[in-house]
Structures are given as structure tokens and as C-alpha cells.
Design a protein around this motif. Structure first.
Motif, PDB file in Angstrom:
ATOM      1  N   LEU A 121       0.827  -1.198   0.000  1.00 51.96           N
ATOM      2  CA  LEU A 121       0.000   0.000   0.000  1.00 51.96           C
ATOM      3  C   LEU A 121       0.855   1.238   0.000  1.00 51.96           C
ATOM      4  O   LEU A 121       1.893   1.294   0.636  1.00 51.96           O
ATOM      5  CB  LEU A 121      -0.918   0.019   1.229  1.00 51.96           C
TER       6      LEU A 121
ATOM      7  N   GLN B 254     -10.614  10.874  -0.704  1.00 51.57           N
ATOM      8  CA  GLN B 254      -9.878   9.637  -0.915  1.00 51.57           C
ATOM      9  C   GLN B 254     -10.258   9.010  -2.259  1.00 51.57           C
ATOM     10  O   GLN B 254     -11.358   9.228  -2.770  1.00 51.57           O
ATOM     11  CB  GLN B 254     -10.203   8.635   0.204  1.00 51.57           C
ATOM     12  N   SER B 255      -9.365   8.199  -2.805  1.00 54.89           N
ATOM     13  CA  SER B 255      -9.680   7.350  -3.948  1.00 54.89           C
ATOM     14  C   SER B 255      -8.839   6.092  -3.812  1.00 54.89           C
ATOM     15  O   SER B 255      -7.627   6.163  -3.578  1.00 54.89           O
ATOM     16  CB  SER B 255      -9.383   8.044  -5.281  1.00 54.89           C
ATOM     17  N   ASN B 256      -9.471   4.945  -3.928  1.00 52.46           N
ATOM     18  CA  ASN B 256      -8.802   3.652  -3.700  1.00 52.46           C
ATOM     19  C   ASN B 256      -8.465   3.006  -5.039  1.00 52.46           C
ATOM     20  O   ASN B 256      -9.361   2.646  -5.806  1.00 52.46           O
ATOM     21  CB  ASN B 256      -9.702   2.743  -2.869  1.00 52.46           C
ATOM     22  N   TYR B 257      -7.182   2.879  -5.295  1.00 54.07           N
ATOM     23  CA  TYR B 257      -6.664   2.401  -6.590  1.00 54.07           C
ATOM     24  C   TYR B 257      -6.079   1.001  -6.431  1.00 54.07           C
ATOM     25  O   TYR B 257      -5.301   0.727  -5.515  1.00 54.07           O
ATOM     26  CB  TYR B 257      -5.581   3.370  -7.059  1.00 54.07           C
TER      27      TYR B 257
ATOM     28  N   ASN C 282      -5.090   6.070  -2.385  1.00 54.14           N
ATOM     29  CA  ASN C 282      -4.636   4.898  -1.646  1.00 54.14           C
ATOM     30  C   ASN C 282      -4.334   3.805  -2.665  1.00 54.14           C
ATOM     31  O   ASN C 282      -5.250   3.206  -3.225  1.00 54.14           O
ATOM     32  CB  ASN C 282      -5.709   4.433  -0.660  1.00 54.14           C
TER      33      ASN C 282
ATOM     34  N   GLN D 139      -2.927   0.377  -4.191  1.00 51.39           N
ATOM     35  CA  GLN D 139      -2.614  -1.022  -3.961  1.00 51.39           C
ATOM     36  C   GLN D 139      -2.268  -1.646  -5.304  1.00 51.39           C
ATOM     37  O   GLN D 139      -2.960  -1.414  -6.301  1.00 51.39           O
ATOM     38  CB  GLN D 139      -3.801  -1.754  -3.324  1.00 51.39           C
TER      39      GLN D 139
ATOM     40  N   SER E 275     -16.109  -0.334  -2.236  1.00 53.27           N
ATOM     41  CA  SER E 275     -14.971   0.286  -1.551  1.00 53.27           C
ATOM     42  C   SER E 275     -13.822   0.604  -2.496  1.00 53.27           C
ATOM     43  O   SER E 275     -12.962   1.417  -2.174  1.00 53.27           O
ATOM     44  CB  SER E 275     -14.455  -0.635  -0.435  1.00 53.27           C
ATOM     45  N   MET E 276     -13.800  -0.010  -3.676  1.00 47.15           N
ATOM     46  CA  MET E 276     -12.733   0.214  -4.638  1.00 47.15           C
ATOM     47  C   MET E 276     -13.168   1.250  -5.670  1.00 47.15           C
ATOM     48  O   MET E 276     -14.348   1.351  -6.012  1.00 47.15           O
ATOM     49  CB  MET E 276     -12.355  -1.099  -5.327  1.00 47.15           C
ATOM     50  N   ASP E 277     -12.183   2.021  -6.192  1.00 46.56           N
ATOM     51  CA  ASP E 277     -12.490   3.126  -7.091  1.00 46.56           C
ATOM     52  C   ASP E 277     -11.959   2.941  -8.503  1.00 46.56           C
ATOM     53  O   ASP E 277     -12.715   2.873  -9.456  1.00 46.56           O
ATOM     54  CB  ASP E 277     -11.929   4.425  -6.506  1.00 46.56           C
TER      55      ASP E 277
END
Length: 374
Positions: free
Chosen positions: A24, A39-42, A66, A68, A87-89
Motif C-alpha cells: 500500500l 480519498q480514492s482507492n486504486y 490509496n 494497492q 470500496s474500490m475506485d
């Protein structure tokens, strides 16, 4: 993780077996105030997140990415379908996997009105099948590359012209292969069958390709490299003279003082196109659109491509590339290039369901296990 010549190890290094999945990071780092930011989850290929660092873009827009990193598109699918939806973007499927992910319902329809930089892409990338299906945009072509035949000019004086040149007696014990499964299957399917549509072959043709690959491995190969970094070392030292390669290897080998060149054999080569996409039910839609638009920008793409030694899809980005990166891939006639490679469009995935006598993706995976065990 850094690679040869300061270039990030991305895309196929991970396909090749360098472990980074689960690592991460936050683009720009997490400051004390970052937790108050959007936030943005990559989850995607390592190195592609660099596009959001260009000019301090993510920081200036108050977005913490964020990040991964995956080691395959299948890993992203498993995570999304295993509870990650919601939860994922942002993810990075190639064009073949975009269509598959669309069928699974895990990518979001994109509003191009919120991605104005998309209009700067070469027409070929704006309209190509895979990322665009039935008039709907499901992913954004971001980066393209070539899997060619590579050779060390110190030992191979005349450029090879065919994948079959790897079986010449003078190269016995000097051939390099990799554990990049899809690229291996595509290039050697082109060699054995002569079909540009290398992912639509019969089960008997699949057996022929497997036999060719096993013969190469057992009777001609010096090594099956677990990464393109390892392959670079083998080519640079002269342990390997000819190899199924990847164009950034030329840059990395030059940094080691070796002259490694690449050619597109007469049968063709693999030229995958990686994309950016938004996950269905992504929690941070507004931030995602800002990031996706940046990923289509000329400055953002050129910044990431200069780090990753990859190709750009934004026509204005080409002039911003370092010369050695610009020279890696042809930009003068991209439609003509893909017509030579794969008949005009990027390849789709092998059929995921039984379809007459065609080899399915499961058949290819089973054949790959046989190749590794040979």
C-alpha cells in the motif's frame, strides 16, 4: 519498487512474478491533514499511479490516492467480486479484460463529458473495441506497449525476421523466455498458426502451440525468466541472445552498457493496451473523475510514460516524451501498426465459455501449467 535505469517495474514485471501485490502507498504520501482530504482507492499496475503525481496534481486537488498494486487482472477481479465492490475506485484492466469485467458487472459506465482530456486521444484509441462497447465507454486507453523479439547485437549480427528463428541451431541454449503467460501464448500462437486473431484458435491449434513452446523451453532456452528485469540481465550479460521480450528492456539493457534491439517478426507481435476504469459502485465518484481526466492529459501521460518506458495514447503527449522513450514505439501510423500486429484491433480475451471447438481461457490456463511443468 524501482527497476533498471530508475524506471518503475510495472505491468509485466508483476505478471512475471515480482511480488508487490498488497503493498500500500499513498500518492504524494499521507500528511497529517491528508485524512481530511478526498480519498480514492486504486488497485492496478505499479507505476501507473505516477500520472497523478505530475505537477502535484493529487495534492493540489486535495485527493489522497490509496494505491494497492496488483500482479494480474485476475487478482483485481477476485478482490472486487470477493467483497471489494463499494470500496474500490479505479482499476487498470487492459482492453481484453475490460470486456470481461463489463460482462461481470464490475466496471462503471463512464461519462465522457466529465473527462474532457479524452478528446485529445488518438482516434484509434478513442474508438477501439474493448474499452468501448456498443457505443458505451467502459475504460480509458492509457498506455500501450509491444512484446517483440529481442536480440543482443553483439552476438546476433543480422536482425531476426521470424519467431521461428529461435529454433535455429546456432541459438541453441541461448534463447530467453518469460513467465508472462498471455504474451507468451499470443506471440507463439502468431508464430505457429499465422492467425492475427491469436486468442481465437481451436483446441488442436492450442496443442500445436504448446508443443512449440515446450520444444523451445526444453531444447533451446537458456532460461525462463521470472521477470523482465531478470531477462534484461540475461540479455545484457550475453547468457541469452534472443528472447521474447518487452520494449523497455532495450532501455534497461543500454543502462547496463549492452546493445539490445527489438524487431517485429513477420508473423506479428503482441501489443497490449492498458486502460483506466472505475469500479461499479465506486465510493468516490467525483474524485475519480478528476483522476481519470488527469490520466488522459498530455502532461500526465508523458510524465508517467517517461518513468515507465511505456507508450502514450494522448496525441499531444508524444512531443513531451524523452527522446529515448519516444523512439521505443511507432506513432506515425497507429492503426496501420495494429493492423500488422493483430488484424486491426487489440486482442480480446480467449472465450470464457465453451464455444464450439475454440480453446477457452481455462484451456489456455491448463496448457500453461503443462508448459511450466515441462
Amino acid at each position: 519498487m524501482r527497476g533498471m535505469g530508475g524506471i518503475t517495474l510495472t505491468r509485466r514485471q508483476f505478471n512475471g512474478g515480482l511480488a508487490a501485490a498488497g503493498a500500500l502507498a499513498a500518492v504524494g504520501g499521507l500528511s497529517d491533514s491528508a485524512y481530511a482530504s478526498t480519498q480514492s482507492n486504486y488497485l492496478g499496475w505499479q507505476g501507473y499511479e505516477e500520472v497523478w503525481k505530475q505537477g502535484g496534481f493529487s495534492e493540489k486537488n486535495g485527493i489522497v490516492v490509496n494505491a494497492q498494486f496488483q500482479d494480474s487482472n485476475d487478482q483485481a477481479i477476485a478482490k472486487i467480486t470477493g467483497g471489494g465492490m463499494g470500496s474500490m475506485d479505479i482499476i487498470t484492466p487492459d482492453t481484453a479484460y475490460t470486456e470481461y469485467m463489463h460482462k461481470l458487472g464490475i466496471v462503471e459506465k463512464l461519462d465522457l463529458g466529465r473527462i474532457p482530456n479524452f478528446q485529445e486521444l488518438y482516434p484509434f484509441f478513442r474508438t477501439m473495441h474493448g474499452s468501448r462497447l456498443d457505443g458505451v465507454q467502459w475504460s480509458l486507453p492509457f498506455s500501450w506497449t509491444i512484446i517483440p523479439l529481442m536480440y543482443n547485437t553483439k552476438y546476433v549480427k543480422e536482425p531476426p525476421t521470424s519467431w521461428h528463428d529461435m529454433t535455429k541451431p546456432e541459438y541453441k541454449g541461448k534463447i530467453g523466455l518469460t513467465t508472462d503467460m498471455i504474451s507468451m501464448w499470443v506471440v507463439f500462437t502468431l508464430a505457429v498458426t499465422g492467425k492475427p486473431d491469436a486468442t481465437h484458435i481451436t483446441k488442436d491449434e492450442l496443442k500445436e502451440v504448446l508443443a512449440f513452446m515446450v520444444n523451445l523451453k526444453k531444447n533451446y532456452a537458456r532460461a525462463v525468466a521470472n521477470s523482465y528485469g531478470e531477462l534484461t540481465d540475461l540479455l545484457a550479460t550475453g547468457e541469452v541472445w534472443l528472447a521474447q521480450g518487452w520494449v523497455p528492456v532495450q532501455v534497461w539493457a543500454a543502462d547496463k552498457g549492452a546493445s539490445v534491439k527489438w524487431v517485429i517478426p513477420k508473423e506479428g507481435a503482441h501489443a497490449p493496451i492498458d486502460c483506466m476504469a472505475m469500479v461499479n459502485k465506486a465510493p468516490n465518484v467525483d474524485a475519480n473523475y478528476k483522476l481519470l481526466n488527469q490520466s488522459m492529459s498530455a502532461k500526465g501521460q508523458a510524465y508517467a510514460a517517461n518513468i515507465n518506458a511505456s507508450g502514450v495514447t494522448n496525441a499531444k503527449a508524444v512531443a513531451l516524451l524523452d527522446q529515448k522513450i519516444r523512439d521505443l514505439q511507432p506513432y506515425d501510423d497507429i492503426p496501420g501498426f495494429y493492423k500488422k500486429m493483430t488484424g486491426g484491433q487489440p486482442l480480446s480475451l480467449w472465450p470464457t465459455e465453451p464455444d464450439g471447438d475454440l480453446a477457452t481461457f481455462d484451456d489456455v490456463l491448463n496448457a500453461w501449467e503443462k508448459f511450466l511443468a515441462a
